[in-house]
Design a protein around this motif. Structure first.
Motif, PDB file in Angstrom:
ATOM      1  N   UNK A  36       8.206  -3.635  22.047  1.00 12.80           N
ATOM      2  CA  UNK A  36       8.850  -2.938  22.002  1.00 12.80           C
ATOM      3  C   UNK A  36       7.111  -1.502  22.624  1.00 12.80           C
ATOM      4  N   UNK A  37       7.496  -0.728  21.925  1.00 11.42           N
ATOM      5  CA  UNK A  37       5.773   0.503  22.806  1.00 11.42           C
ATOM      6  C   UNK A  37       4.854  -0.029  21.126  1.00 11.42           C
ATOM      7  N   UNK A  38       5.491  -0.429  19.890  1.00 13.05           N
ATOM      8  CA  UNK A  38       4.827  -0.346  18.920  1.00 13.05           C
ATOM      9  C   UNK A  38       4.447  -1.627  19.370  1.00 13.05           C
ATOM     10  N   UNK A  39       4.178  -2.787  20.422  1.00 12.57           N
ATOM     11  CA  UNK A  39       3.263  -3.433  20.083  1.00 12.57           C
ATOM     12  C   UNK A  39       2.190  -3.132  21.094  1.00 12.57           C
ATOM     13  N   UNK A  40       1.618  -2.310  22.270  1.00 15.18           N
ATOM     14  CA  UNK A  40       1.229  -1.848  23.307  1.00 15.18           C
ATOM     15  C   UNK A  40       0.214  -0.551  22.553  1.00 15.18           C
ATOM     16  N   UNK A  41       0.863  -0.255  21.549  1.00 16.23           N
ATOM     17  CA  UNK A  41       0.340   1.229  21.130  1.00 16.23           C
ATOM     18  C   UNK A  41      -1.506   1.128  20.547  1.00 16.23           C
ATOM     19  N   UNK A  42      -1.783   1.176  20.533  1.00 12.89           N
ATOM     20  CA  UNK A  42      -3.293   1.982  20.222  1.00 12.89           C
ATOM     21  C   UNK A  42      -3.600   3.018  19.727  1.00 12.89           C
ATOM     22  N   UNK A  49      11.867   7.091  22.830  1.00 12.46           N
ATOM     23  CA  UNK A  49      11.325   7.046  21.827  1.00 12.46           C
ATOM     24  C   UNK A  49       9.752   7.967  21.455  1.00 12.46           C
ATOM     25  N   UNK A  50       9.622   7.664  19.906  1.00  5.60           N
ATOM     26  CA  UNK A  50       7.690   8.735  20.242  1.00  5.60           C
ATOM     27  C   UNK A  50       7.514   8.211  18.870  1.00  5.60           C
ATOM     28  N   UNK A  51       5.637   8.146  19.764  1.00  3.61           N
ATOM     29  CA  UNK A  51       4.613   8.088  18.346  1.00  3.61           C
ATOM     30  C   UNK A  51       4.458   8.732  18.566  1.00  3.61           C
ATOM     31  N   UNK A  52       3.946   9.438  17.304  1.00  5.22           N
ATOM     32  CA  UNK A  52       2.857  11.096  16.957  1.00  5.22           C
ATOM     33  C   UNK A  52       1.813  10.787  15.863  1.00  5.22           C
ATOM     34  N   UNK A  53       1.095  11.069  16.757  1.00  5.21           N
ATOM     35  CA  UNK A  53      -0.344  11.277  16.218  1.00  5.21           C
ATOM     36  C   UNK A  53      -1.061  12.370  15.918  1.00  5.21           C
ATOM     37  N   UNK A  54      -1.342  12.284  14.370  1.00  2.99           N
ATOM     38  CA  UNK A  54      -2.328  13.504  13.612  1.00  2.99           C
ATOM     39  C   UNK A  54      -3.086  13.711  13.708  1.00  2.99           C
ATOM     40  N   UNK A  55      -3.950  14.078  14.450  1.00  4.28           N
ATOM     41  CA  UNK A  55      -5.431  14.829  14.178  1.00  4.28           C
ATOM     42  C   UNK A  55      -6.111  15.549  13.434  1.00  4.28           C
ATOM     43  N   UNK A  56      -6.381  14.859  12.327  1.00  2.00           N
ATOM     44  CA  UNK A  56      -6.795  15.710  11.371  1.00  2.00           C
ATOM     45  C   UNK A  56      -7.559  17.402  10.931  1.00  2.00           C
ATOM     46  N   UNK A  57      -9.311  16.698  11.706  1.00  2.00           N
ATOM     47  CA  UNK A  57     -10.204  17.126  12.311  1.00  2.00           C
ATOM     48  C   UNK A  57     -10.138  18.799  13.280  1.00  2.00           C
ATOM     49  N   UNK A  60       7.947   7.901  25.384  1.00  2.00           N
ATOM     50  CA  UNK A  60       8.394   6.661  26.135  1.00  2.00           C
ATOM     51  C   UNK A  60      10.185   7.027  26.203  1.00  2.00           C
ATOM     52  N   UNK A  61      10.019   7.159  27.722  1.00  2.00           N
ATOM     53  CA  UNK A  61      11.546   7.194  27.940  1.00  2.00           C
ATOM     54  C   UNK A  61      12.323   5.642  28.809  1.00  2.00           C
ATOM     55  N   UNK A  78      16.623   2.377  31.376  1.00  2.00           N
ATOM     56  CA  UNK A  78      18.120   1.544  30.758  1.00  2.00           C
ATOM     57  C   UNK A  78      18.309   0.596  30.453  1.00  2.00           C
ATOM     58  N   UNK A  79      16.730  -0.197  30.149  1.00  2.00           N
ATOM     59  CA  UNK A  79      16.823  -1.572  29.894  1.00  2.00           C
ATOM     60  C   UNK A  79      15.749  -1.808  28.727  1.00  2.00           C
ATOM     61  N   UNK A  80      14.395  -0.965  28.829  1.00  2.00           N
ATOM     62  CA  UNK A  80      13.559  -1.051  27.881  1.00  2.00           C
ATOM     63  C   UNK A  80      12.514   0.439  27.973  1.00  2.00           C
ATOM     64  N   UNK A  81      12.037   1.327  26.872  1.00  2.00           N
ATOM     65  CA  UNK A  81      11.200   2.442  27.162  1.00  2.00           C
ATOM     66  C   UNK A  81       9.930   1.682  27.458  1.00  2.00           C
ATOM     67  N   UNK A  82       9.285   2.995  28.296  1.00  2.00           N
ATOM     68  CA  UNK A  82       8.352   3.193  28.994  1.00  2.00           C
ATOM     69  C   UNK A  82       7.742   4.324  29.018  1.00  2.00           C
ATOM     70  N   UNK A  83       6.407   4.291  28.722  1.00  2.00           N
ATOM     71  CA  UNK A  83       5.459   5.498  28.730  1.00  2.00           C
ATOM     72  C   UNK A  83       5.751   6.158  29.641  1.00  2.00           C
TER      73      UNK A  83
END
Length: 231
Positions: free
Chosen positions: A172-178, A195-203, A212-213, A216-221
């Motif tokens: 899934x996108x979790x595996x390649x997300x940096x 599927x959404x990955x949210x980053x929080x930039x405190x500074x 990631x949409x 029909x089979x998997x989620x792509x960025x």
């Protein structure tokens, strides 16, 4: 000879896939390495889920979110998942709020979604959802975590094959997300398919949603959505 080559390639690809999924989020590495937590359900799951397909007894062509979540938990027995499954035994149950904790339990069968929202407390939390694939399969995902003792989060994706009534771990996108931010979180959809990955930039007081949409089979960025916190 060609057949043997294809078989070996298949084994190699599955191994690569499993190895990708076996890498826990670096924020939670201690939970996977400290002997103190080796008997904890989420830790056991984090170490082994990616190499273990799951049979879904009586899954049929279109298992709902409760059946898929139960099949997962019959194998891994995660406490917070067991709790919402007890609620789901009542076919009329849809949600229950706990105002004193600002938390909520949800079983949304029509939208293929379940969750235990801990409301930012120290309690464990979970989400699970299911997508319909173009090939007649189902894509199932489950997220589990706890903020203390130990701090841990785990996201598992499976392909459900109705012909074999089996859920097989998939990348899934979790595996390649940096990540670039120290703080980030994963979001499974109750409505929609992203599927959404949210980053929080405190500074900079910014949040970045990486969208990631579902194709029909998997989620792509697809794209990023930046939000600036209002002063």
């Amino acid at each position: 000879m060609k057949k043997v080559f294809l078989i070996l390639m298949g084994v190699a690809l599955f191994t690569l896939q499993a190895n990708a999924q076996m890498k826990p989020d670096k924020r939670y590495t201690p939970a996977y390495t400290y002997d103190t937590y080796e008997d904890m359900g989420m830790v056991k799951c984090g170490k082994g889920w990616a190499t273990r397909p799951i049979k879904v007894k009586g899954g049929g062509k279109a298992p709902d979110i409760v059946k898929l979540t139960k099949a997962f938990n019959d194998v891994w027995k995660i406490y917070v998942v067991s709790g919402i499954l007890k609620q789901a035994k009542n076919p009329k149950f849809t949600s229950q709020k706990y105002p004193e904790y600002d938390s909520e339990d949800i079983v949304d069968r029509p939208n293929g979604y379940m969750c235990v929202d801990s409301g930012g407390t120290d309690s464990d939390y979970m989400e699970s959802c299911v997508w319909r694939c173009d090939n007649g399969h189902r894509l199932f995902a489950i997220l589990m975590g706890g903020p203390t003792d130990p701090e841990i989060e785990l996201v598992c994706f499976y392909d459900y094959d109705p012909a074999t009534e089996t859920m097989t771990p998939v990348v899934s996108p979790v595996d390649t997300f940096k990540p670039k931010a120290e703080y980030y979180n994963y979001n499974l959809p109750r409505k929609g398919k992203d599927f959404i990955i949210t980053e929080h930039f405190i500074d900079t007081d910014e949040t970045v949603d990486h969208i990631y949409t579902f194709d029909g089979q998997k989620h792509v960025y697809a794209y990023d959505r930046v939000t600036k916190e209002k002063e």
